[in-house]
Design a protein around this motif. Sequence first.
Motif, PDB file in Angstrom:
ATOM      1  N   ASP A  17     -10.365 -80.580  93.389  1.00  0.00           N
ATOM      2  CA  ASP A  17     -11.630 -80.155  92.810  1.00  0.00           C
ATOM      3  C   ASP A  17     -12.814 -80.904  93.426  1.00  0.00           C
ATOM      4  O   ASP A  17     -13.891 -80.331  93.617  1.00  0.00           O
ATOM      5  N   GLU A  48      -4.085 -85.080  92.130  1.00  0.00           N
ATOM      6  CA  GLU A  48      -3.479 -83.966  91.405  1.00  0.00           C
ATOM      7  C   GLU A  48      -3.133 -82.857  92.397  1.00  0.00           C
ATOM      8  O   GLU A  48      -3.664 -82.810  93.507  1.00  0.00           O
ATOM      9  N   THR A  77      -1.491 -78.732  87.226  1.00  0.00           N
ATOM     10  CA  THR A  77      -2.443 -78.061  86.334  1.00  0.00           C
ATOM     11  C   THR A  77      -2.037 -76.620  86.105  1.00  0.00           C
ATOM     12  O   THR A  77      -1.642 -75.922  87.047  1.00  0.00           O
ATOM     13  N   THR A 103       5.645 -80.200  89.919  1.00  0.00           N
ATOM     14  CA  THR A 103       5.089 -81.465  89.409  1.00  0.00           C
ATOM     15  C   THR A 103       6.195 -82.484  89.203  1.00  0.00           C
ATOM     16  O   THR A 103       6.071 -83.652  89.611  1.00  0.00           O
ATOM     17  N   VAL A 112      -1.562 -80.953  83.159  1.00  0.00           N
ATOM     18  CA  VAL A 112      -2.866 -80.688  82.566  1.00  0.00           C
ATOM     19  C   VAL A 112      -2.941 -79.205  82.218  1.00  0.00           C
ATOM     20  O   VAL A 112      -2.711 -78.341  83.072  1.00  0.00           O
ATOM     21  N   ILE A 114      -5.228 -76.117  80.792  1.00  0.00           N
ATOM     22  CA  ILE A 114      -6.599 -75.668  80.581  1.00  0.00           C
ATOM     23  C   ILE A 114      -6.576 -74.322  79.863  1.00  0.00           C
ATOM     24  O   ILE A 114      -5.882 -73.403  80.296  1.00  0.00           O
ATOM     25  N   HIS A 162      -6.906 -79.897  78.268  1.00  0.00           N
ATOM     26  CA  HIS A 162      -8.190 -80.205  78.882  1.00  0.00           C
ATOM     27  C   HIS A 162      -9.305 -79.378  78.236  1.00  0.00           C
ATOM     28  O   HIS A 162      -9.436 -78.181  78.530  1.00  0.00           O
ATOM     29  N   HIS A 164     -12.705 -77.640  78.069  1.00  0.00           N
ATOM     30  CA  HIS A 164     -13.362 -77.121  79.281  1.00  0.00           C
ATOM     31  C   HIS A 164     -14.506 -76.206  78.863  1.00  0.00           C
ATOM     32  O   HIS A 164     -14.387 -75.426  77.916  1.00  0.00           O
ATOM     33  N   CYS A 190      -6.406 -84.329  77.709  1.00  0.00           N
ATOM     34  CA  CYS A 190      -7.017 -84.766  78.965  1.00  0.00           C
ATOM     35  C   CYS A 190      -8.521 -84.712  78.718  1.00  0.00           C
ATOM     36  O   CYS A 190      -9.111 -83.622  78.691  1.00  0.00           O
ATOM     37  N   ASP A 192     -12.020 -84.775  79.811  1.00  0.00           N
ATOM     38  CA  ASP A 192     -12.881 -84.635  80.978  1.00  0.00           C
ATOM     39  C   ASP A 192     -14.290 -85.013  80.542  1.00  0.00           C
ATOM     40  O   ASP A 192     -14.925 -84.306  79.760  1.00  0.00           O
ATOM     41  N   HIS A 218     -10.248 -87.241  83.067  1.00  0.00           N
ATOM     42  CA  HIS A 218     -10.933 -86.741  84.253  1.00  0.00           C
ATOM     43  C   HIS A 218     -12.333 -87.340  84.236  1.00  0.00           C
ATOM     44  O   HIS A 218     -13.037 -87.237  83.225  1.00  0.00           O
ATOM     45  N   GLU A 275     -13.103 -85.847  89.310  1.00  0.00           N
ATOM     46  CA  GLU A 275     -13.250 -84.414  89.565  1.00  0.00           C
ATOM     47  C   GLU A 275     -14.738 -84.089  89.573  1.00  0.00           C
ATOM     48  O   GLU A 275     -15.354 -84.039  88.522  1.00  0.00           O
TER      49      GLU A 275
END
Length: 302
Positions: A17, A48, A77, A103, A112, A114, A162, A164, A190, A192, A218, A275
């Motif tokens: 990212d 990541e 992710t 992973t 992670v 999202i 995460h 977002h 997570c 961020d 993050h 990120e």
Amino acid sequence: MTDPTPLDRIRVGSAPDSWGVWFPDDPRQVPWERFLDEVAEAGYDWIELGPYGYLPTDPGRLAGELARRDLTVSAGTVFTGLHRGPAVWDDTWAHVSQVAALTRATGARHLVVIPSFWRDDKTAEILEPPELTAEQWAHLTKGMERLGHEVRETYGLDIVVHPHADTHIDTEDHVERFLDSTDSELVNLCLDTGHYAYCGGDSVKLIETYGERIGYLHLKQVDPAVLAEVVAREVPFGPAVQRGVMCEPPSGVPELGPVLQAAQRLGVDLFAIVEQDMYPCEPDRPLPIAVRTRRFLRSCGA
């Protein structure tokens, strides 16, 4: 000036990212070989996987490429739409299994997760209402618990969800509702820092209030002036990134030093993965920023 307190529980890394990579394959993105070369050159040990398919998906080939550059993977992710209920489970699990297997093969321990977007990040089309119904909240929380259980049982990984921008887990109220409605044995967060600030949240307060639920970080900052315009004009997340809403530290908010210190006080080992959203970007832009950011984080003790 005294030396900063060493943040010995914080493991700093970066991610595709921060090189402007949002998609498995896009001509506007840097080739994966260049990303790996430059993230190592910038002084990061951890990365990541980024979007599945951007880095090699053959475990042996990926392991060789990482070893040559002394890089180690911290997480994969996945994107999910579990608020839509049991009907989406099979498709979700097929996608998650693909990413989780790779992973695990890298030796990483985190996935992670999202949530899906309610507003298209390219076209601004409203895909779904931004607020979930009570039934959808139940689908989301129970689905995440099921995902956490299955991922751990099958792949030995821990999921970290995460929050977002432009998803249903974004604001302080939504994040707290999600945490209060899920089992800490199955689902953690997570955090961020940029997305949480983008949506009006206070990362230090969240760490101090829900510390036992913070499983991963993050690191990202928001430009307050750009954010004010984005909020006033209801700009979707993708175009907001193109306007520079996510900026190079230490020029934005939140201050990362206090965030890292609050995380250190939790007394657990945590990944803190840089990120800086900047898709799309010129190919020569990411490396100097990554070098400066790593230097800045060292000045914070990380």
